[in-house]
Design a protein around this motif. Structure first.
Motif, PDB file in Angstrom:
ATOM      1  N   ILE A  31       0.862  -1.189   0.000  1.00  0.00           N
ATOM      2  CA  ILE A  31       0.000   0.000   0.000  1.00  0.00           C
ATOM      3  C   ILE A  31       0.898   1.239   0.000  1.00  0.00           C
ATOM      4  CG2 ILE A  31      -1.778   1.255   1.288  1.00  0.00           C
ATOM      5  CD1 ILE A  31      -2.335  -1.589   2.672  1.00  0.00           C
ATOM      6  N   VAL A  32       0.663   2.141  -0.971  1.00  0.00           N
ATOM      7  CA  VAL A  32       1.517   3.328  -1.093  1.00  0.00           C
ATOM      8  C   VAL A  32       0.969   4.438  -0.195  1.00  0.00           C
ATOM      9  CG1 VAL A  32       2.500   5.044  -2.667  1.00  0.00           C
ATOM     10  CG2 VAL A  32       2.095   2.696  -3.460  1.00  0.00           C
ATOM     11  N   ARG A  33       1.620   4.662   0.939  1.00  0.00           N
ATOM     12  CA  ARG A  33       1.239   5.790   1.798  1.00  0.00           C
ATOM     13  C   ARG A  33       1.899   7.071   1.300  1.00  0.00           C
ATOM     14  NH1 ARG A  33      -3.349   4.173   3.531  1.00  0.00           N
ATOM     15  NH2 ARG A  33      -3.235   2.123   4.484  1.00  0.00           N
ATOM     16  N   SER A  34       3.103   6.926   0.754  1.00  0.00           N
ATOM     17  CA  SER A  34       3.763   8.055   0.105  1.00  0.00           C
ATOM     18  C   SER A  34       4.760   7.486  -0.893  1.00  0.00           C
ATOM     19  CB  SER A  34       4.482   8.923   1.138  1.00  0.00           C
ATOM     20  OG  SER A  34       5.270   9.910   0.501  1.00  0.00           O
ATOM     21  N   ASP A  91       6.997   5.589   1.469  1.00  0.00           N
ATOM     22  CA  ASP A  91       6.443   4.920   2.643  1.00  0.00           C
ATOM     23  C   ASP A  91       5.443   3.879   2.164  1.00  0.00           C
ATOM     24  OD1 ASP A  91       7.733   6.333   4.810  1.00  0.00           O
ATOM     25  OD2 ASP A  91       6.502   8.064   4.285  1.00  0.00           O
ATOM     26  N   LEU A  92       5.756   2.618   2.378  1.00  0.00           N
ATOM     27  CA  LEU A  92       4.927   1.521   1.873  1.00  0.00           C
ATOM     28  C   LEU A  92       4.480   0.634   3.027  1.00  0.00           C
ATOM     29  CD1 LEU A  92       7.161   0.409  -1.148  1.00  0.00           C
ATOM     30  CD2 LEU A  92       5.248   2.029  -1.172  1.00  0.00           C
TER      31      LEU A  92
END
Lengths: 393, 117
Positions: A48-51, A56-57
């Motif tokens: 999941i790409v948080r940033s 930040d994954l």
């Protein structure tokens, strides 16, 4: 109990998380991962790409079925920009400060020091931040800024003994090669000398039996096992022994917890806080997924549980929203600082909605609470995990 | 200390290590509005918009974040500060639906859509 009985299927699904609703829309999250919205990050699959920039994954909880998390599924937390390709041959580690003999070590120097291995569950202090209420600023991690890997390299103790630690030494500061934009304070933190010298704190050069990848700090990173991930500096290039803790934003006000519980939303003065250290007791449900529609019959509820420097003693499961609890079976794989897999066979008695909960207990007597203690930075969220499923005949 | 400068800045802005020939940017965009351009200029040299669009904060919390970021180098004309706080508060307040994050693929993609909020 905060797990209220749900009145209707619509209401039930409305209260399932948005992430779970996406999982219902795309039953195969693996297919969704390479769908039209996927972002290419070589070496990282289905995270999941948080940033993206900085990177930040997050690991989806559904991946947490292996004791050792494969590197391609391991979460990534960067505070700054990762350094451009670091050449192992040119890399050096400086050791200085309160030592008898400052050192400059190459990668091959490190390889001449005995290797120690630690299987460590690494978790970001902010894991679960998005579940805090009221919301607090920061990377809005769901449940998956955590993974378990085998890290190898010389102990910090072995390296500091080469340099000779002076009697004045109290704290050890780590600095990485990450690239700091603007006037942002550098990501520099310290740990107390006792933790640095405990023999298990590593300058790791390997993860799961291979050289660290750039995402995880090649060529060397700190692993302070059992502690919040912020202690485990990546792309390590400098170790400084001091008579006092590091200063700067990421020591104060960053990465601190209130000394006393505070009311949700309340501000806390820096002098009423302490630096984050060991992780708390926690479990997560890897399956079934939140919002899943299940067929009647035999199912297995499974997941992971960890407790930082303590050991998991038991995991209890409720399939009736917290009214009754039964012990899960702990997996056979175990190591100090490592999570335990757990499983719980379940055969739902009838069609309908079920709220499944998991609750871990550790060797220090800590029990995962019904609701997490709110704090202004959203650290150490550890409420009993919960998924809602619907069984349809 | 390692600070961005020159070609390294360009390298980081392009996200070169990750894109591998992708045609569109994998970074998120801020929503349309009169201050979109100013907000992007102030924030995006250090981080992409996705870290903003996933927040769900009160106006008081946005005010604290804005002042922290100005201290950390965000270039904001003092006369734009309040409008930017209003823009973030209106678009990313506590009552907004959660942000749905994309997933990674380890494969090199040849065509990527721009992710919009």
């Amino acid at each position: 109990m905060r797990w209220t009985k749900v009145s209707s299927r619509r209401e039930f699904l409305r209260t399932a998380s948005a992430g779970a609703m996406a999982a219902v829309a795309f039953p195969s999250f693996l297919n969704a991962a390479v769908g039209p919205t996927a972002i290419s990050v070589p070496g990282k699959e289905g995270l999941i790409v948080r940033s993206y920039r900085f990177l930040d994954l997050e690991t989806p909880v559904e991946f947490m079925t292996d004791w050792i998390t494969p590197v391609q599924h391991f979460f990534v937390r960067n505070h700054m920009f990762a350094p451009a390709a670091v050449e192992g041959k040119e890399w050096k580690l400086a050791i200085g400060g309160q030592v008898e003999k400052p050192l400059s070590l190459t990668l091959s120097d490190l390889q001449s020091v005995p290797v120690h291995s630690v299987t460590n569950t690494l978790e970001c202090a902010g894991n679960g931040r998005s579940l805090q209420s009221p919301k607090v600023p920061g990377v809005q991690w769901g449940k998956g800024a955590v993974g378990n890997a085998r890290f190898s390299g010389p102990s910090v103790k072995a390296l500091l003994e080469k340099a000779g630690v002076k009697d004045t030494a109290r704290h050890v500061v780590f600095r990485g090669l990450d690239v700091v934009p603007g006037k942002v304070p550098p990501f520099v933190r310290s740990i107390p000398i006792e933790k640095a010298m405990d023999g298990d704190t590593l300058v790791a050069t390997q993860m799961n039996g291979a050289a660290l990848t750039p995402h995880h700090g090649y060529p060397a990173r700190v692993i302070a096992p059992g502690w919040a991930g912020a202690a485990s500096c990546k792309w390590l290039t400098e170790i400084t022994v001091q008579d006092k803790p590091a200063d700067g934003n990421f020591m104060i006000p960053g990465y601190r917890m209130p000394n006393q519980p505070v009311k949700p939303g309340e501000a806390v003065k820096p002098e009423d806080t302490h630096s984050v250290t060991g992780l708390t007791v926690k479990s997560l449900i890897a399956g079934p997924s939140d919002g899943a529609k299940l067929k009647p019959g035999a199912h297995v509820v499974r997941g992971v549980a960890w407790a930082g420097e303590a050991e998991i003693q038991r995991v209890d499961i409720s399939t009736d929203g917290g009214a009754s609890w039964n012990p899960a079976k702990l997996g056979k794989d175990q190591a100090k600082y490592a999570w335990r897999l757990w499983s719980y066979p379940w055969k739902p008695a009838h069609s309908g909605d079920y709220a499944i909960l998991s609750r871990a207990t550790d060797s220090q007597g800590r029990v995962q609470p019904e609701s997490a203690v709110w704090n202004p930075s959203g650290y150490f969220y550890n409420a009993c995990d919960q998924v809602k499923v619907y069984v349809q005949a | 200390m390692y600070r961005l400068s020159g070609s390294l800045l360009i390298f980081a802005l392009l996200g070169a290590p990750y894109t591998l020939g992708a045609e569109a940017s994998p970074v998120a965009e801020l929503p349309a509005g009169p201050t979109q351009e100013k907000a992007t200029a102030a924030c995006a040299s250090c981080h992409e918009a996705r870290i903003i669009v996933q927040q769900r904060l009160s106006k008081a919390a946005w005010t604290k974040e804005m002042d922290k970021m100005i201290k950390w180098g965000a270039e904001v004309d003092p006369k734009d500060r309040d409008a930017l706080i209003d823009y973030f508060s209106a678009n990313f307040g506590p009552d907004q639906a959660p942000y749905e994050a994309p997933r990674t693929t380890a494969k090199a993609l040849t065509k990527l859509p721009t992710t919009k909020h």
